[in-house]
Design an enzyme around this catalytic site. Structure first.
Site, mmCIF file in Angstrom:
data_model
loop_
_atom_site.group_PDB
_atom_site.id
_atom_site.type_symbol
_atom_site.label_atom_id
_atom_site.label_comp_id
_atom_site.label_asym_id
_atom_site.label_seq_id
_atom_site.Cartn_x
_atom_site.Cartn_y
_atom_site.Cartn_z
ATOM 1 N N ARG A 118 -11.188 -1.962 8.900
ATOM 2 C CA ARG A 118 -11.609 -2.880 7.994
ATOM 3 C C ARG A 118 -11.123 -4.020 8.678
ATOM 4 N NH1 ARG A 118 -10.895 0.391 4.663
ATOM 5 N NH2 ARG A 118 -9.113 0.820 3.066
ATOM 6 N N GLU B 84 -6.850 -8.309 3.855
ATOM 7 C CA GLU B 84 -8.292 -7.463 4.888
ATOM 8 C C GLU B 84 -9.152 -7.896 3.634
ATOM 9 O OE1 GLU B 84 -7.069 -3.567 3.250
ATOM 10 O OE2 GLU B 84 -4.592 -4.756 3.454
#
Length: 130
Positions: free
Chosen positions: A98, A83
């Site tokens: 994200r 991520e």
């Protein structure tokens, strides 16, 4: 054809369609929608470019394993997803946005072409289409 048989065949056809689309009861979770990379916020496009270049990244947590606990992305082995923070203008913390990258066939998030965007801290995802 009897009414019961017709009803059964109609239901069977719908079930097959769901299975073919990967969104039926047999799927492990819903598949994410898509978003064109050009339609991402400018900050997300910048982070996507940084991922492809292998960095540098702004936040120390960028590049850590994303565990897919929500099971909204296709189920993969632990460590498959990483991520990256997408800055939110005006936010005093990392914010909710994200990009999650998969390792794909290349084994490398920088070259996999497998990217998802979330603007709501993992409540939903859209696959980034390039």
């Amino acid at each position: 054809m009897s009414w019961t048989l017709g009803r059964f065949l109609r239901g069977f056809a719908i079930a097959l369609l769901w299975l073919a689309l990967g969104t039926g009861a047999w799927a492990r979770g819903p598949l994410p929608g898509t978003v064109d990379a050009r339609d991402l916020p400018p900050e997300a496009r910048q982070v996507l470019a940084q991922i492809r270049q292998g960095g540098p990244f702004r936040h120390a947590r960028d590049g850590v394993t994303f565990y897919n606990r929500e099971r909204l992305l296709p189920v993969q082995a632990r460590g498959y997803y990483t991520e990256y923070t997408v800055p939110t203008p005006g936010a005093r913390n990392r914010g909710a946005r994200r990009i999650v990258a998969g390792k794909g066939d290349t084994g490398n998030p920088a070259t996999s072409g497998e990217y998802w965007y979330t603007a709501d801290h993992y409540a939903s995802f859209r696959r980034i289409q390039e």
